[in-house]
Design a protein around this motif. Structure first.
Motif, short mmCIF file in Angstrom:
data_model
loop_
_atom_site.label_atom_id
_atom_site.label_comp_id
_atom_site.label_asym_id
_atom_site.label_seq_id
_atom_site.Cartn_x
_atom_site.Cartn_y
_atom_site.Cartn_z
N LEU A 5 43.99 47.19 34.89
CA LEU A 5 44.59 45.85 34.86
C LEU A 5 44.93 45.50 33.41
O LEU A 5 44.12 45.73 32.51
CB LEU A 5 43.56 44.85 35.40
CG LEU A 5 43.89 43.36 35.37
CD1 LEU A 5 45.08 43.04 36.29
CD2 LEU A 5 42.68 42.52 35.80
N SER A 13 37.66 38.80 35.63
CA SER A 13 38.36 39.44 36.74
C SER A 13 37.41 40.22 37.64
O SER A 13 36.50 40.90 37.17
CB SER A 13 39.43 40.38 36.20
OG SER A 13 39.96 41.12 37.26
N TRP A 14 37.63 40.11 38.95
CA TRP A 14 36.83 40.86 39.92
C TRP A 14 37.55 42.13 40.36
O TRP A 14 37.06 42.87 41.22
CB TRP A 14 36.55 39.99 41.16
CG TRP A 14 35.76 38.75 40.85
CD1 TRP A 14 34.98 38.53 39.75
CD2 TRP A 14 35.66 37.55 41.65
NE1 TRP A 14 34.40 37.28 39.83
CE2 TRP A 14 34.80 36.66 40.97
CE3 TRP A 14 36.22 37.16 42.87
CZ2 TRP A 14 34.48 35.39 41.46
CZ3 TRP A 14 35.89 35.91 43.37
CH2 TRP A 14 35.03 35.03 42.67
N SER A 15 38.74 42.39 39.78
CA SER A 15 39.59 43.47 40.29
C SER A 15 38.93 44.85 40.24
O SER A 15 39.05 45.63 41.18
CB SER A 15 40.91 43.52 39.52
OG SER A 15 41.71 42.44 39.92
N ASN A 50 47.83 46.94 37.42
CA ASN A 50 48.11 45.56 37.81
C ASN A 50 48.33 44.77 36.53
O ASN A 50 47.84 45.14 35.47
CB ASN A 50 46.96 44.96 38.61
CG ASN A 50 46.94 45.49 40.03
OD1 ASN A 50 45.98 46.16 40.44
ND2 ASN A 50 47.98 45.21 40.76
N VAL A 51 49.08 43.69 36.70
CA VAL A 51 49.39 42.84 35.57
C VAL A 51 48.95 41.43 35.93
O VAL A 51 49.23 40.97 37.03
CB VAL A 51 50.92 42.82 35.30
CG1 VAL A 51 51.24 42.01 34.05
CG2 VAL A 51 51.47 44.24 35.20
N THR A 52 48.23 40.78 35.01
CA THR A 52 47.87 39.40 35.30
C THR A 52 48.30 38.48 34.17
O THR A 52 48.95 38.93 33.20
CB THR A 52 46.37 39.28 35.66
OG1 THR A 52 46.14 37.97 36.21
CG2 THR A 52 45.45 39.50 34.47
N LYS A 56 53.11 38.64 33.56
CA LYS A 56 53.82 39.09 34.77
C LYS A 56 55.34 39.04 34.63
O LYS A 56 56.05 39.75 35.34
CB LYS A 56 53.38 38.26 35.98
CG LYS A 56 51.94 38.56 36.41
CD LYS A 56 51.56 37.83 37.67
CE LYS A 56 50.08 38.02 37.94
NZ LYS A 56 49.62 37.44 39.19
N ASN A 77 53.31 42.11 39.38
CA ASN A 77 51.87 42.23 39.14
C ASN A 77 51.36 43.65 39.41
O ASN A 77 50.16 43.89 39.38
CB ASN A 77 51.08 41.24 39.99
CG ASN A 77 50.90 41.73 41.41
OD1 ASN A 77 51.86 42.23 42.00
ND2 ASN A 77 49.71 41.61 41.94
N ASP A 92 51.15 40.07 44.97
CA ASP A 92 50.56 38.73 45.21
C ASP A 92 51.19 38.11 46.46
O ASP A 92 50.52 37.44 47.24
CB ASP A 92 50.83 37.80 44.01
CG ASP A 92 50.02 38.21 42.79
OD1 ASP A 92 48.90 38.71 42.96
OD2 ASP A 92 50.51 38.02 41.66
N LEU A 220 43.16 37.71 46.80
CA LEU A 220 42.84 38.62 45.70
C LEU A 220 42.57 40.03 46.24
O LEU A 220 43.04 41.03 45.69
CB LEU A 220 41.62 38.09 44.94
CG LEU A 220 41.30 38.75 43.61
CD1 LEU A 220 42.41 38.49 42.60
CD2 LEU A 220 39.97 38.23 43.07
N GLN A 223 45.96 41.47 47.88
CA GLN A 223 46.96 41.93 46.90
C GLN A 223 46.50 43.24 46.26
O GLN A 223 47.31 44.10 45.94
CB GLN A 223 47.30 40.86 45.85
CG GLN A 223 46.18 40.44 44.87
CD GLN A 223 45.94 41.40 43.72
OE1 GLN A 223 46.87 42.07 43.27
NE2 GLN A 223 44.69 41.49 43.28
#
Ligand SMILES: Nc1ncnc2c1ncn2[C@@H]1O[C@H](COP(=O)(O)OP(=O)(O)OP(=O)(O)O)[C@@H](O)[C@H]1O
Ligand SMILES: O=C(O)C1=C[C@@H](O)[C@@H](O)[C@H](O)C1
Ligand SMILES: [Mg+2]
Length: 411
Positions: A5, A13-15, A50-52, A56, A77, A92, A220, A223
């Motif tokens: 990310l 972030s929880w990603s 991913n992009v946050t 974006k 994203n 998203d 979340l 996505q």
């Protein structure tokens, strides 16, 4: 595969945890400053990213191809590196659509007020349209096709759905809400893309009205699943997506027990703790420790208002915990603020028991007549504030098992 990310600050972030659960791949965080974003992309030293926030839009300038949806939204994203060519997507939007479907909301032909005008709001607008709905963007500084909040309220009759795509209500500003739900007469559902807290004040207000609502944790996860399908070329199995959501919820969601005095809240909480391994906080016991006296003596010495103020302060303190069990005092529902804060990370369980009894330890239910009166006064509130209702007429083990089962069935 080299996955991760990019964004400005990623500590919250929880990603990485989500992708680990979904595809068992290592997923890194690359915190980049404004100047580092484009060189990072040009180096192409990744399989997929991913992009946050806040990159974006910026990343779009160096991509070789952009999906029509991402182009329309104006934000990317998810970027895939295929043999040195960079492809941009917006998952998203997929995540939002899946969230709405999972929540059982049907937007076809209906108007949805979409609060916000940033990247998330644009993805939501596209999602509502793809679901057959009619999105209307609402902004504090409207331009082009947007409307103001005042205009939204003036045409409230038209809206069946309200979607919050602003950060209002997000941790740590959990007492804030982006809109006044009382104004709307025909809302069928509320969606809040905020994932932390699990239930924003806006969603709490919707639950109090008995209106379907959903927070952003599902979006979340969905996505991320859509991004993983692009990273790996394979759909993530539904069971894995469900298990991921279940784990995140179990780690973060508190179990909050409410109900009449002697309905069994304290005993069931202990049993739940034993069965699930989660820590137990008994509010009345904690308050008694704080006062150094019994609750009855506290009422006699300082009065109910004093007790309630201490109770609210403790509710706020406990509400910030995650993944614990909270047994409340019977009167917790008297102050809506208590229930709002406890609901932020809590699933609220109303415990019902046939054999309630008066108790000299509880000043407001010391005899049969007051107990009965109390029940009549409070049952509507217990009902309004609870997500789940469970009878505690069998053994404590059975009651605790039933609670865990009912919670597990919720998304
Ligand atoms: N399922 C059950 N089986 C047998 N006894 C029970 C059960 N549930 C509760 N009890 C008993 O009922 C009494 C009241 O329970 P408990 O103190 O847990 O209630 P409470 O809801 O916490 O009450 P309060 O609001 O006064 O704190 C206790 O003596 C407890 O042992
Ligand atoms: O906070 C996060 O980890 C993320 C938030 C959203 O911007 C997502 O679009 C992104 O993929 C990951
Ligand atoms: Mg108790």
């Amino acid at each position: 595969m080299k996955l991760g990310l990019i964004g400005k600050t990623l500590g919250h972030s929880w990603s990485w945890q989500i992708h680990d659960m979904l595809i068992h791949e290592h997923y890194q965080n690359w915190e980049l400053s404004e100047d580092e974003v484009i060189p990072f992309l040009e180096k192409k030293d990744f399989t997929g990213i991913n992009v946050t926030i806040p990159y974006k839009e910026k990343v779009m300038t160096v991509l070789d191809e952009i999906s029509p949806t991402a182009e329309k939204i104006g934000a990317v994203n998810c970027i895939i590196n295929r043999d040195g060519r960079l492809y941009g997507y917006n998952t998203d939007c997929d995540g939002f659509m899946e969230l709405v479907k999972t929540a059982g909301m049907h937007m076809e032909g209906k108007h949805a007020a979409v609060l916000g005008s940033g990247g998330a709001a644009k993805a939501v607008m596209a999602g509502v349209s793809q679901l057959g709905g009619i999105p209307v963007m609402v902004s504090r500084h409207p331009h082009d096709d947007m409307i103001s909040y005042q205009q939204m309220y003036a045409m409230q009759n038209r809206f069946s759905f309200l979607v919050n795509a602003t950060p209002v209500g997000m941790f740590p500003h959990m007492d804030e809400t982006p809109a006044d739900l009382d104004v709307f007469e025909h809302l069928e559902g509320v969606v809040d893309v905020v994932a932390n807290p699990l239930r924003t004040k806006l969603c709490f207000q919707a639950s109090c009205k008995g209106m379907p609502s959903t927070g952003g944790l599902g979006m979340l996860v969905y996505q991320a699943a859509a991004a993983d399908a692009l990273f790996t070329g394979q759909k993530v199995p539904q069971e894995r997506i469900d298990a991921c959501l279940g784990t995140l919820l179990k780690e973060r969601r508190n179990i909050v027990l409410i109900g009449m005095p002697t309905s069994g809240k304290s005993s069931v909480a202990q049993m739940l703790g034993k069965q699930s391994g989660q820590q137990v906080y008994d509010m009345d016991t904690l308050l008694e420790q704080q006062f150094g006296t019994s609750i009855r003596t506290c009422f006699e010495t300082h009065g109910e208002a004093y007790f309630r103020a201490k109770e609210t302060r403790l509710a706020r303190e406990l509400a910030s915990k995650e993944g614990v069990i909270i047994s409340c005092g019977g009167g917790i529902i008297k102050n809506p603020e208590n229930m709002q804060v406890l609901s932020q990370h809590g699933v609220v369980v109303w415990l019902q028991r046939n054999s309630l009894f008066p108790s000299s330890d509880r000043p407001l239910s010391a005899d049969e007549a007051s107990l009965k009166k109390l029940y009549e006064q409070r049952r509507g509130l217990y009902e309004m504030y609870s997500d789940i209702q469970v009878e505690n007429n069998g053994t404590l083990e059975d009651t605790a098992e039933q609670i865990l089962k009912k919670i597990g069935e919720r998304k």
